[in-house]
Design a protein around this motif. Structure first.
Motif, PDB file in Angstrom:
ATOM      1  N   LYS A  57      35.166  40.806  42.970  1.00 24.42           N
ATOM      2  CA  LYS A  57      35.461  40.544  41.553  1.00 24.42           C
ATOM      3  C   LYS A  57      34.446  39.557  41.004  1.00 24.42           C
ATOM      4  O   LYS A  57      34.631  38.990  39.938  1.00 24.42           O
ATOM      5  CB  LYS A  57      36.868  39.947  41.428  1.00 24.42           C
ATOM      6  CG  LYS A  57      37.955  40.948  41.732  1.00 24.42           C
ATOM      7  CD  LYS A  57      39.317  40.349  41.493  1.00 24.42           C
ATOM      8  CE  LYS A  57      40.375  41.410  41.717  1.00 24.42           C
ATOM      9  NZ  LYS A  57      41.708  40.832  41.830  1.00 24.42           N
ATOM     10  N   ILE A  58      33.393  39.284  41.780  1.00 27.27           N
ATOM     11  CA  ILE A  58      32.485  38.204  41.390  1.00 27.27           C
ATOM     12  C   ILE A  58      31.458  38.624  40.343  1.00 27.27           C
ATOM     13  O   ILE A  58      31.284  37.936  39.338  1.00 27.27           O
ATOM     14  CB  ILE A  58      31.823  37.590  42.645  1.00 27.27           C
ATOM     15  CG1 ILE A  58      32.907  36.890  43.456  1.00 27.27           C
ATOM     16  CG2 ILE A  58      30.702  36.624  42.261  1.00 27.27           C
ATOM     17  CD1 ILE A  58      32.473  36.298  44.754  1.00 27.27           C
ATOM     18  N   TYR A  70      29.058  38.245  35.214  1.00 31.95           N
ATOM     19  CA  TYR A  70      29.674  37.375  36.227  1.00 31.95           C
ATOM     20  C   TYR A  70      31.148  37.244  35.876  1.00 31.95           C
ATOM     21  O   TYR A  70      31.485  36.742  34.809  1.00 31.95           O
ATOM     22  CB  TYR A  70      29.089  35.957  36.208  1.00 31.95           C
ATOM     23  CG  TYR A  70      27.622  35.763  36.536  1.00 31.95           C
ATOM     24  CD1 TYR A  70      26.851  36.729  37.182  1.00 31.95           C
ATOM     25  CD2 TYR A  70      26.998  34.554  36.209  1.00 31.95           C
ATOM     26  CE1 TYR A  70      25.510  36.493  37.484  1.00 31.95           C
ATOM     27  CE2 TYR A  70      25.665  34.316  36.513  1.00 31.95           C
ATOM     28  CZ  TYR A  70      24.929  35.294  37.138  1.00 31.95           C
ATOM     29  OH  TYR A  70      23.603  35.058  37.421  1.00 31.95           O
ATOM     30  N   ARG A  71      32.026  37.658  36.773  1.00 35.69           N
ATOM     31  CA  ARG A  71      33.474  37.496  36.573  1.00 35.69           C
ATOM     32  C   ARG A  71      33.919  37.954  35.178  1.00 35.69           C
ATOM     33  O   ARG A  71      34.719  37.288  34.519  1.00 35.69           O
ATOM     34  CB  ARG A  71      33.884  36.033  36.750  1.00 35.69           C
ATOM     35  CG  ARG A  71      33.616  35.463  38.134  1.00 35.69           C
ATOM     36  CD  ARG A  71      34.772  35.727  39.043  1.00 35.69           C
ATOM     37  NE  ARG A  71      34.685  34.961  40.284  1.00 35.69           N
ATOM     38  CZ  ARG A  71      35.490  35.191  41.315  1.00 35.69           C
ATOM     39  NH1 ARG A  71      36.420  36.117  41.257  1.00 35.69           N
ATOM     40  NH2 ARG A  71      35.376  34.491  42.416  1.00 35.69           N
ATOM     41  N   GLY A  94      36.712  31.973  39.813  1.00 33.23           N
ATOM     42  CA  GLY A  94      37.185  33.142  39.064  1.00 33.23           C
ATOM     43  C   GLY A  94      37.381  32.907  37.581  1.00 33.23           C
ATOM     44  O   GLY A  94      37.428  33.853  36.817  1.00 33.23           O
ATOM     45  N   ASN A  95      37.524  31.647  37.154  1.00 35.95           N
ATOM     46  CA  ASN A  95      37.701  31.355  35.727  1.00 35.95           C
ATOM     47  C   ASN A  95      36.766  30.235  35.307  1.00 35.95           C
ATOM     48  O   ASN A  95      36.397  29.392  36.136  1.00 35.95           O
ATOM     49  CB  ASN A  95      39.133  30.881  35.448  1.00 35.95           C
ATOM     50  CG  ASN A  95      40.122  32.024  35.599  1.00 35.95           C
ATOM     51  OD1 ASN A  95      39.946  33.088  35.003  1.00 35.95           O
ATOM     52  ND2 ASN A  95      41.127  31.816  36.425  1.00 35.95           N
ATOM     53  N   GLU A 442      34.878  34.740  49.110  1.00 33.89           N
ATOM     54  CA  GLU A 442      35.679  35.910  48.734  1.00 33.89           C
ATOM     55  C   GLU A 442      35.828  36.855  49.929  1.00 33.89           C
ATOM     56  O   GLU A 442      36.917  37.328  50.241  1.00 33.89           O
ATOM     57  CB  GLU A 442      35.018  36.651  47.569  1.00 33.89           C
ATOM     58  CG  GLU A 442      35.811  37.853  47.090  1.00 33.89           C
ATOM     59  CD  GLU A 442      35.057  38.678  46.043  1.00 33.89           C
ATOM     60  OE1 GLU A 442      33.942  39.171  46.339  1.00 33.89           O
ATOM     61  OE2 GLU A 442      35.577  38.824  44.929  1.00 33.89           O
TER      62      GLU A 442
END
Ligand code: CMC
Length: 470
Positions: A57-58, A70-71, A94-95, A442
């Motif tokens: 998910k990166i 990116y994300r 992730g955020n 990850e």
């Protein structure tokens, strides 16, 4: 954004606008959001082309459209509106961080930028005679000392083998043991326990996110120190008031950079921070997958990045431009390079068959900085670069999808900031360490050791010939 950044931000926004007109974002969303139905059938080519190593998910690279995410955030938005620290946090967690998280993250980086022990060890080597990437790789190895649980286990003293402190001499017939093994009984044996526990909690193997912070901060300190030592100066301590990009420039030059230089470096770091399953990321992940540790993983990433087909291309580009020497020689040089089937550094990509979005930003930034510097040699090289781009794209753009990549303009940009060419690839590593660590973390959540196959095409049943008969 403060006013001093406006010029730079406008350049990024213009590049983004131009790119958006050519990129069909809806099309990208449609193929990314389509559910994956396993098993997936794919064609695998040499160099594992087309092979799928994991789910992530990166980051997402659209090769057909020339887009990088990116994300979930578009690279152009991140360049225009964020900082490297925000991007590194985003990749790892992730955020995007809120103000409090960002401030905590920055404090951690500020703390980890101090590497006195590692630098002392590193300076024991003849760095002035070493390739900067080799020195950087060694530096990350030295950062590792006692940071992993395995190191701590090995560092445990075997009390049965130590020289007892009540012996005031060692018989000459006895094997004298090294100082390392001596344990002085007046030392409180519990004294280093808290540090040991902390090291275990924070930095154990690849799991601790703090070891990722340690590496993100440390690779920049090491890079700056190597740059200085190689030019005969001593390393400079980081400035706790400066951010990551500014600190890198400050620790390299000893001067606080202008806000504009800081912003340009920040954008360069954002652009290089992550890029799918590239060779160095994969190398880092392969090493981590054996349950080695994050320091060894990042060392492998650095080793892979060094090659001229990967991060080492940025330094090679400048050599090419200098070799061409005169804008009038571009056509002749190119014709001969093609005739000799020579690869043109800074062009082509395994994934992008369209214009690399990172080069879309770096090209106008290089142009801005070179023209601002007024340096005649830099202007000449820029002219050569632009001529070469036109020539290569006209010949190989449509037919083979070969366009300038991230490495084509970054070197010109760095050299117009006064950065020596041997530091271009280490600076790439300063940025990419965020992607490497994020992807290792990850992957470690559902780790399985990487172990592809090779198709055996050798002989299978040769009779053994004794040495004397060969
Ligand atoms: N100059 C001339 N021809 C090229 C180039 C180039 N830079 N790149 C690819 N080609 C040709 C190549 O000769 C081959 O032609 P043919 O099919 O006729 O044999 C075809 O395009 C496919 O090339 P490839 O080498 O099989 O492609 P790949 O996906 O294995 O390699 C690459 C990708 C980046 C290694 C390659 O494009 C290259 O060597 N570029 C120059 C080095 C460079 O700039 N590297 C930086 C990459 S981007 C940032 C990074 O990863 O660090």
């Amino acid at each position: 954004m403060p006013k001093t950044f406006e010029n730079i931000t406008n350049i990024v926004l213009e590049a983004a606008d131009k790119a958006r007109k050519e990129i069909d974002a809806d099309k990208i969303s449609s193929y990314v959001s389509a559910p994956v139905e396993w098993p997936v059938e794919c064609t695998v080519g040499p160099g594992l082309e087309g092979a799928i190593a994991c789910e992530t998910k990166i980051g997402y690279v659209s090769g057909k459209q020339g887009n990088l995410v990116y994300r979930g955030y578009n690279i152009f938005d991140l360049c225009a509106h964020s900082t490297y620290e925000e991007v590194a946090y985003l990749l790892l967690h992730g955020n995007l961080p809120n103000a409090e998280r960002l401030s905590e993250f920055k404090s951690k980086l500020a703390e980890f930028r101090y590497l006195p022990k590692t630098l002392r060890l590193l300076m024991g080597f003849p760095l002035e005679d070493m390739n900067a990437m080799a020195a950087l790789r060694m530096g990350t190895n030295l950062m590792r000392q006692h940071q992993t649980e395995r190191d701590l286990m090995q560092a445990k003293v075997d009390r049965t083998k130590v020289i007892s402190s009540d012996d005031d001499s060692v018989d000459t017939h006895e094997k004298v043991r090294g100082e390392q093994r001596a344990v002085y009984e007046f030392r409180d044996p519990k004294a280093n326990r808290p540090a040991r526990r902390k090291a275990k909690r924070d930095l154990q193997q690849a799991k601790g996110v703090e070891s990722c912070y340690h590496l993100i901060a440390g690779v920049s300190t090491l890079t700056a120190a190597i740059a200085r030592i190689q030019r005969g100066s001593l390393p400079i301590e980081p400035d706790p008031e400066l951010g990551h990009a500014a600190n890198l420039l400050y620790m390299m030059t000893g001067k606080r950079p202008t806000r504009e230089a800081e912003r340009v470096m920040d954008i360069a770091l954002i652009l290089h921070a992550d890029h799918g399953m590239n060779a160095s990321t994969f190398a880092a992940m392969v090493v981590a997958s054996t349950l080695s540790d994050i320091y060894f993983s990042i060392g492998s990433g650095i080793a892979a990045l060094n090659g001229p087909l990967h991060g080492g291309a940025n330094e090679e580009v400048l050599k090419t431009l200098r070799e061409i020497a005169d804008p009038k020689r571009v056509d002749g040089w190119y014709a001969s390079a093609r005739k000799n089937r020579r690869k043109i550094m800074g062009f082509g990509h395994r994934v992008y068959k369209a214009y690399d979005p990172r080069a879309r930003v770096l090209a106008p930034l290089a142009d801005y900085l070179v023209n601002k510097s007024g340096d005649a040699e830099a202007k000449n090289l820029l002219k050569i670069a632009s001529g070469l781009e036109t020539r290569v794209v006209a010949d190989l753009g449509a037919s083979k999808g070969i366009f300038p990549n991230v490495d084509f303009y970054s070197g010109l940009m760095y050299s117009s900031m006064g950065i020596p060419s041997e530091m271009f690839t280490p600076i790439f590593a300063v940025s990419r360490v965020a992607g490497w660590t994020a992807r290792v973390l990850e992957y470690m959540k559902s780790n399985r050791i990487f172990r592809p196959r090779a198709t055996y095409v050798g002989e299978i049943s040769r009779g053994f010939t004794p040495l004397a008969d060969r």
